[in-house]
Design an enzyme around this catalytic site. Structure first.
Site, PDB file in Angstrom:
ATOM      1  N   CYS A 194       0.805  -1.238   0.000  1.00  0.00           N
ATOM      2  CA  CYS A 194       0.000   0.000   0.000  1.00  0.00           C
ATOM      3  C   CYS A 194       0.830   1.276   0.000  1.00  0.00           C
ATOM      4  CB  CYS A 194      -0.939   0.021   1.201  1.00  0.00           C
ATOM      5  SG  CYS A 194      -2.098  -1.332   1.224  1.00  0.00           S
TER       6      CYS A 194
ATOM      7  N   HIS B  64      -3.195   7.329   4.136  1.00  0.00           N
ATOM      8  CA  HIS B  64      -3.617   6.093   3.484  1.00  0.00           C
ATOM      9  C   HIS B  64      -4.979   5.709   4.066  1.00  0.00           C
ATOM     10  CE1 HIS B  64      -3.623   2.240   1.629  1.00  0.00           C
ATOM     11  NE2 HIS B  64      -3.561   1.579   2.761  1.00  0.00           N
TER      12      HIS B  64
ATOM     13  N   ASN C   9      -9.944   0.414   0.446  1.00  0.00           N
ATOM     14  CA  ASN C   9      -8.481   0.464   0.354  1.00  0.00           C
ATOM     15  C   ASN C   9      -8.059  -0.006  -1.038  1.00  0.00           C
ATOM     16  OD1 ASN C   9      -5.732   0.093   0.610  1.00  0.00           O
ATOM     17  ND2 ASN C   9      -5.848  -1.183   2.454  1.00  0.00           N
TER      18      ASN C   9
HETATM   19  O1  UT7 Z   1      -3.142  -1.913   3.884  1.00  0.00           O
HETATM   20  C1  UT7 Z   1      -3.237  -2.935   4.840  1.00  0.00           C
HETATM   21  C2  UT7 Z   1      -4.642  -3.390   4.882  1.00  0.00           C
HETATM   22  N1  UT7 Z   1      -5.030  -3.945   6.143  1.00  0.00           N
HETATM   23  C3  UT7 Z   1      -5.776  -3.308   7.043  1.00  0.00           C
HETATM   24  O2  UT7 Z   1      -6.057  -2.179   6.919  1.00  0.00           O
HETATM   25  C4  UT7 Z   1      -6.267  -4.096   8.235  1.00  0.00           C
HETATM   26  C5  UT7 Z   1      -6.380  -3.307   9.494  1.00  0.00           C
HETATM   27  N2  UT7 Z   1      -7.386  -3.902  10.331  1.00  0.00           N
HETATM   28  C6  UT7 Z   1      -8.671  -3.565  10.265  1.00  0.00           C
HETATM   29  O3  UT7 Z   1      -9.026  -2.703   9.507  1.00  0.00           O
HETATM   30  C7  UT7 Z   1      -9.648  -4.244  11.202  1.00  0.00           C
HETATM   31  O4  UT7 Z   1      -8.947  -5.074  12.109  1.00  0.00           O
HETATM   32  C8  UT7 Z   1     -10.696  -5.108  10.412  1.00  0.00           C
HETATM   33  C9  UT7 Z   1     -11.674  -4.170   9.685  1.00  0.00           C
HETATM   34  C10 UT7 Z   1      -9.998  -6.016   9.413  1.00  0.00           C
HETATM   35  C11 UT7 Z   1     -11.509  -5.956  11.386  1.00  0.00           C
HETATM   36  O5  UT7 Z   1     -12.121  -5.122  12.364  1.00  0.00           O
HETATM   37  P1  UT7 Z   1     -12.088  -5.574  13.914  1.00  0.00           P
HETATM   38  O6  UT7 Z   1     -12.834  -4.579  14.654  1.00  0.00           O
HETATM   39  O7  UT7 Z   1     -10.652  -5.795  14.259  1.00  0.00           O
HETATM   40  O8  UT7 Z   1     -12.913  -6.918  13.852  1.00  0.00           O
HETATM   41  P2  UT7 Z   1     -12.479  -8.380  14.324  1.00  0.00           P
HETATM   42  O9  UT7 Z   1     -11.464  -8.919  13.401  1.00  0.00           O
HETATM   43  O10 UT7 Z   1     -12.186  -8.352  15.788  1.00  0.00           O
HETATM   44  O11 UT7 Z   1     -13.820  -9.186  14.110  1.00  0.00           O
HETATM   45  C12 UT7 Z   1     -14.961  -8.939  14.927  1.00  0.00           C
HETATM   46  C13 UT7 Z   1     -16.044  -9.911  14.530  1.00  0.00           C
HETATM   47  C14 UT7 Z   1     -15.580 -11.362  14.427  1.00  0.00           C
HETATM   48  O12 UT7 Z   1     -16.615 -12.178  14.897  1.00  0.00           O
HETATM   49  P3  UT7 Z   1     -16.571 -12.790  16.396  1.00  0.00           P
HETATM   50  O13 UT7 Z   1     -15.309 -13.584  16.431  1.00  0.00           O
HETATM   51  O14 UT7 Z   1     -16.550 -11.601  17.295  1.00  0.00           O
HETATM   52  O15 UT7 Z   1     -17.833 -13.587  16.463  1.00  0.00           O
HETATM   53  C15 UT7 Z   1     -15.409 -11.565  12.932  1.00  0.00           C
HETATM   54  O16 UT7 Z   1     -15.596 -12.916  12.562  1.00  0.00           O
HETATM   55  O17 UT7 Z   1     -16.538  -9.563  13.227  1.00  0.00           O
HETATM   56  C16 UT7 Z   1     -16.521 -10.729  12.376  1.00  0.00           C
HETATM   57  N3  UT7 Z   1     -16.278 -10.291  11.006  1.00  0.00           N
HETATM   58  C17 UT7 Z   1     -17.259  -9.889  10.183  1.00  0.00           C
HETATM   59  N4  UT7 Z   1     -18.580  -9.809  10.351  1.00  0.00           N
HETATM   60  C18 UT7 Z   1     -19.308  -9.363   9.313  1.00  0.00           C
HETATM   61  C19 UT7 Z   1     -15.090 -10.181  10.356  1.00  0.00           C
HETATM   62  N5  UT7 Z   1     -15.296  -9.716   9.101  1.00  0.00           N
HETATM   63  C20 UT7 Z   1     -16.632  -9.529   8.972  1.00  0.00           C
HETATM   64  C21 UT7 Z   1     -17.455  -9.064   7.922  1.00  0.00           C
HETATM   65  N6  UT7 Z   1     -18.784  -8.988   8.136  1.00  0.00           N
HETATM   66  N7  UT7 Z   1     -16.958  -8.683   6.742  1.00  0.00           N
END
Ligand code: UT7
Length: 369
Positions: free
Chosen positions: A111, A249, A279
């Site tokens: 990125c 970014h 992104n």
């Molecule tokens: O350029 C590099 C690119 N990478 C990034 O920018 C990643 C940086 N990280 C993030 O942006 C965030 O960590 C995410 C958006 C990827 C995830 O957000 P989070 O608040 O850290 O969510 P999480 O991973 O803790 O997931 C929370 C819950 C989980 O369910 P449980 O385990 O609490 O039951 C996930 O399974 O949300 C669930 N989940 C979703 N639910 C609906 C994960 N993805 C999704 C989805 N829709 N797309």
């Protein structure tokens, strides 16, 4: 002292829009989850090739600078979704712009590729190796997306943008930057399948598995960008109060807010367009910069701060002085070929191609490519 002023800017966004509601028809997700966790409402899916996206963006940037392809001395192409490893992407843009014999190289820091490219091109101008440069950030991520993985499929989109840099004695362009990398954390963001080491295991190109530890990336992104903002400003004895606009970014609205808080810049002075595009990896920073200028958020002489992070995990922040001109000198007629297909149809095509490898009995599977 020679500086490298930004004198042209241009972007190219493919027209097909993939909304959160579209995604919820193929994945267990919802508009509510995606908007509240990321700030993203929609993203673009390209019907055109990476080179086509980059060519249109580059033509627009050149027109904005009032230059022709034949004026260019350097092309730097930032991407991690190359069409070929050999030849590189930059040489294809050189040929299409009629920019022979400009130097042409690709740069891949995921990125941050455009931002690292901005540093490389600025350094080559400052040291007199070239007098101008075209720096591109472009990605075609949709064919490499794992559309069955809701953890990543909701986050990314396609796009391209470019800037033109020109040597000047005015104190413009990149004034200072900090570039860094958390190499020990490189495995928390890997697109497995996208490269040579998978060929021995019979993995078809384009068939991918994203290794993606969202929360770990989140923490390092905030830490890396915040440190880089602080250090880059200190290098020119400036502070957050001197920054007119932060153009970060755009990977997650919550990451942007955390970086702004740590940098002590209020959100009114932060440019955000993540809602519309998600992104777009290397294309994100230059598209945000173009839109900030187009929307009148960059005033003549403004001081900009450009924090970024990406796979590697690379991170960076650039302190940029904009010039007096915020209007393009000219317009380009370059445009993408027309598209009638919906974003969901384009995704279904990506999936079909991965499931139907080229016929090994065919006389020449590369014919027409
Ligand atoms: O350029 C590099 C690119 N990478 C990034 O920018 C990643 C940086 N990280 C993030 O942006 C965030 O960590 C995410 C958006 C990827 C995830 O957000 P989070 O608040 O850290 O969510 P999480 O991973 O803790 O997931 C929370 C819950 C989980 O369910 P449980 O385990 O609490 O039951 C996930 O399974 O949300 C669930 N989940 C979703 N639910 C609906 C994960 N993805 C999704 C989805 N829709 N797309």
């Amino acid at each position: 002292m020679t500086h490298a002023a930004i004198t042209g800017w241009g972007k190219c966004l493919p027209p097909a829009v993939l909304t959160n509601d579209d995604l919820s028809t193929i994945l267990d997700t919802s508009d509510e989850w995606i908007v509240s966790r990321t700030g993203i409402s929609e993203r673009r899916i390209s019907h055109a090739s990476l080179e086509e996206l980059a060519y249109v963006a580059s033509s627009r940037a050149l027109a904005a600078a009032g230059l022709k392809g034949s004026d260019l001395e350097l092309i730097v192409f930032g991407t991690c979704s190359h069409e070929d490893q050999v030849p590189n992407m930059a040489s294809g843009i050189q040929a299409r712009l009629g920019a022979q014999p400009a130097a042409a190289f690709d740069i891949n820091t995921a990125c941050t590729s455009f931002l690292y490219g901005l540093s490389a091109a600025t350094a080559l101008i400052r040291t007199g190796v070239v007098r101008n440069a075209l720096v591109i950030g472009a990605e075609l991520i949709s064919p490499f997306m794992d559309w069955a993985d809701r953890d990543v499929a909701v986050l990314f989109g396609d796009g391209a943008a470019a800037v033109v840099l020109e040597a000047t004695t005015r104190e413009e362009g990149v004034l200072a930057e900090k570039l860094g990398c958390f190499g020990e954390s490189r495995d928390i963001l890997r697109v497995a399948g996208m490269g040579g080491r998978y060929a021995n295991h019979g993995v078809l190109y384009g068939v991918v598995r994203w290794q993606f530890e969202g929360q770990e990336i989140f923490k390092r992104a905030v830490a890396g960008m915040s440190e880089a903002c602080d250090q880059s400003l200190k290098r020119v004895s400036l502070g957050p109060q001197d920054v007119d606009l932060v153009v970060p970014h755009q990977a997650n609205l919550r990451i942007i807010e955390a970086v702004a808080r740590r940098a002590q810049v209020p959100m009114e002075r932060v440019f955000v367009n993540i809602r519309r595009y998600g992104n777009m990896s290397a294309a994100t920073a230059p598209i945000a910069l173009c839109e900030a200028v187009e929307e009148g958020r960059v005033r003549p002489g403004a001081l900009l701060l450009l924090p970024g992070f990406g796979g590697g995990l690379t991170y960076s922040a650039h302190v940029v002085r904009w010039g007096e001109r915020t209007q393009p000198l000219g317009q380009s007629a370059a445009a993408l070929p027309p598209n009638e297909r919906s974003a969901l149809d384009l995704i279904r095509d990506c999936l079909r191609r991965k499931m139907t490898p080229s016929d090994p009995q065919a006389a020449d599977p590369f014919a027409g490519l």
